[in-house]
Write an enzyme that holds these catalytic residues in place. Structure first.
Site, mmCIF file in Angstrom:
data_model
loop_
_atom_site.group_PDB
_atom_site.id
_atom_site.type_symbol
_atom_site.label_atom_id
_atom_site.label_comp_id
_atom_site.label_asym_id
_atom_site.label_seq_id
_atom_site.Cartn_x
_atom_site.Cartn_y
_atom_site.Cartn_z
ATOM 1 N N CYS A 169 0.802 -1.225 0.000
ATOM 2 C CA CYS A 169 0.000 0.000 0.000
ATOM 3 C C CYS A 169 0.834 1.275 0.000
ATOM 4 O O CYS A 169 0.271 2.374 -0.039
ATOM 5 C CB CYS A 169 -0.966 -0.010 1.181
ATOM 6 S SG CYS A 169 -2.153 -1.370 1.099
ATOM 7 N N HIS A 309 -2.509 8.453 6.081
ATOM 8 C CA HIS A 309 -2.864 7.161 5.485
ATOM 9 C C HIS A 309 -4.335 6.904 5.795
ATOM 10 O O HIS A 309 -5.099 6.520 4.916
ATOM 11 C CB HIS A 309 -1.972 6.052 6.029
ATOM 12 C CG HIS A 309 -2.238 4.719 5.432
ATOM 13 N ND1 HIS A 309 -1.977 4.427 4.112
ATOM 14 C CD2 HIS A 309 -2.771 3.585 5.962
ATOM 15 C CE1 HIS A 309 -2.322 3.182 3.855
ATOM 16 N NE2 HIS A 309 -2.812 2.645 4.961
ATOM 17 N N GLU A 320 -0.879 5.702 13.510
ATOM 18 C CA GLU A 320 -0.523 6.897 12.747
ATOM 19 C C GLU A 320 -0.559 8.148 13.623
ATOM 20 O O GLU A 320 0.317 9.015 13.528
ATOM 21 C CB GLU A 320 -1.500 7.036 11.579
ATOM 22 C CG GLU A 320 -1.083 8.017 10.534
ATOM 23 C CD GLU A 320 -1.954 7.916 9.290
ATOM 24 O OE1 GLU A 320 -1.592 8.563 8.304
ATOM 25 O OE2 GLU A 320 -2.977 7.196 9.315
ATOM 26 N N HIS A 346 -9.835 2.756 -0.243
ATOM 27 C CA HIS A 346 -8.414 2.392 -0.208
ATOM 28 C C HIS A 346 -8.091 1.537 -1.429
ATOM 29 O O HIS A 346 -8.444 0.364 -1.498
ATOM 30 C CB HIS A 346 -8.129 1.609 1.071
ATOM 31 C CG HIS A 346 -6.687 1.344 1.338
ATOM 32 N ND1 HIS A 346 -5.682 1.627 0.417
ATOM 33 C CD2 HIS A 346 -6.047 0.826 2.425
ATOM 34 C CE1 HIS A 346 -4.519 1.291 0.931
ATOM 35 N NE2 HIS A 346 -4.714 0.803 2.145
ATOM 36 N N PHE A 405 0.846 -3.419 4.349
ATOM 37 C CA PHE A 405 1.100 -4.776 4.817
ATOM 38 C C PHE A 405 2.545 -5.148 4.509
ATOM 39 O O PHE A 405 3.092 -4.801 3.459
ATOM 40 C CB PHE A 405 0.174 -5.768 4.122
ATOM 41 C CG PHE A 405 -1.247 -5.745 4.645
ATOM 42 C CD1 PHE A 405 -1.610 -4.964 5.728
ATOM 43 C CD2 PHE A 405 -2.223 -6.525 4.050
ATOM 44 C CE1 PHE A 405 -2.907 -4.959 6.212
ATOM 45 C CE2 PHE A 405 -3.527 -6.535 4.523
ATOM 46 C CZ PHE A 405 -3.879 -5.746 5.609
#
Length: 422
Positions: A169, A309, A320, A346, A405
């Site tokens: 990602c 994010h 975050e 996403h 990930f």
């Protein structure tokens, strides 16, 4: 002397917004593009919602041969690249092909095409041994992710370095960072940099269902993506692409090009911890942020906006928030933060480049996009997340971050140039 890489063109294919201006209109108005999945029958899945692109390949200018040859992700990338080139005002015919490069990111490559072809070859999974005779001629290309970068290179006539970056990602941020490095080190004069993914398919949905990462809020699709909200329950899958024209600031000024932003610093780290888990202290993301700022020769006080994010999972939003506090100190409580995933979902590897495009447009227009669906504050997420409504805001420096990930953590700093500020 190191050259400075700037963005002079932007092309976007996004959920409910094909084209740069439609994309910005959606973001600045706070509208959401999440809805029930229509690309396949999702009735058997736990999460049956996504942020889909209303994409008409013919209307987007692709030929029948291109449509036949390219996976959906490849089509997104090529259409975005063409818009970026047109937006830049660059005379591509006057560019040395050997100095024209491509740096494209993707997390899952040609997932849509591969799954469709497997269903045909296996007779919807009934055949253990697939029959290759029913495969499309370009099936091998679907199996090689670099084909996506090659398609963009083909559409631009690029004969310089061409690369496919796949870091989950964070692919979209990392691909643009690689493109900026090619400019800075002098390996290329023009780089088409960005990312693409079209992961809304049964196999991807099943994978995220299995680990309960996606939101099961099927009855309220438009409100399911809720980053930083106390009632958030997972991310909403999306798709799309964003491609940018990068060139040296010297080149852009010499030809009188409009400059959106300078890519002034970037960095990445890995947590070497867990495939999907995150440490709550956010140390690795904080280190990436600090190093990106150091490379931009800026300190935390310079940051005027953070594009988070902001996936909408419990652990990511806490992680975050901790990273921002750790890296920016007191400034973290003063600077506005928002997540556009609340509106466009996403899109895995593509999202980082869509967020860079959003940041460049935010800098140009001096408007911070909102975090949609943020109605209930989470005490553990106690920063200024710009809920619901866009905000006029004076900005010279924007920070965008990504988390993926595998433990990938990336950060990029964009700044306004003197030309932009004038």
């Amino acid at each position: 002397m190191t050259r400075r890489a700037v963005i002079t063109g932007i092309g976007v294919v996004a959920p409910a917004a094909v084209g740069r201006e439609a994309f910005w209109d959606l973001l600045s108005s706070g509208r959401t593009a999440t809805r029930p999945i229509s690309l396949f029958d999702a009735s058997a899945f736990r999460s049956r919602i996504a942020a889909e692109v209303d994409f008409d390949a013919v209307a987007a200018g692709l030929s029948p041969q291109e449509i036949r040859r390219m996976d959906r992700a490849g089509q997104f990338a090529v259409v975005s690249a063409r818009e970026a080139l047109a937006d830049s005002g660059l005379d591509i015919g006057g560019v040395d092909p050997g100095r024209l490069s491509v740096s494209l990111g993707s997390a899952v490559g040609c997932t849509t095409g591969l799954e469709e072809e497997y269903r045909v070859l296996s007779d919807d999974g009934r055949l253990h041994h697939v029959d290759h005779r029913y495969g499309v001629p370009h099936l091998y290309g679907h199996m090689v992710p670099s084909t996506l970068a090659v398609e963009v290179a083909r559409t631009a006539g690029a004969e310089g370095p061409v690369a496919l970056v796949s870091t989950g990602c964070t692919s979209g941020i990392d691909a643009v960072a690689h493109g900026a490095q090619l400019i800075e080190e002098g390996s290329a004069d023009i780089v088409l940099a960005g990312a693409t993914d079209a992961p809304i398919s049964p196999i991807t949905s099943a994978c995220f269902d299995a680990i309960k990462a996606t939101s099961p809020n099927n009855d309220e699709a438009g409100h399911a993506s809720r980053p930083f909200d106390a009632r958030r329950d997972g991310f909403v899958l999306g798709e799309g692409a964003a491609v940018m024209v990068l060139e040296s600031e010297e080149s852009a000024l010499a030809r009188g090009a409009r400059i959106y932003a300078e890519v002034s610093g970037f960095a990445n780290r890995s947590n070497a911890y867990h495939m999907t888990g995150l440490k709550p202290d956010g140390r690795e993301m904080a280190e990436a942020i600090s190093l990106a700022l150091d490379r931009a020769r800026l300190d935390p006080s310079a940051v005027d906006y953070i594009n988070a994010h902001g996936s909408g999972t419990k652990q990511n939003d806490r992680h975050e928030t901790a990273a921002f506090k750790r890296s920016l100190g007191a400034r973290a409580h003063e600077v506005p933060v928002s997540s556009i995933k609340s509106m466009i979902g996403h899109s895995l590897g593509a999202i980082g480049s869509l967020e860079i495009a959003a940041c460049a447009l935010a800098l140009q227009r001096q408007v911070v996009p909102p975090t949609a669906n943020l109605h209930h504050r989470d005490p553990e997420c106690d920063l200024d997340y710009v809920p619901l409504v866009a905000r006029d805001h004076v900005m010279d420096t924007v920070l965008t971050v990504g988390s993926g990930f595998g433990g990938f953590q990336s950060a990029m700093v964009l700044t306004r140039t003197l030309q932009e500020a004038a």
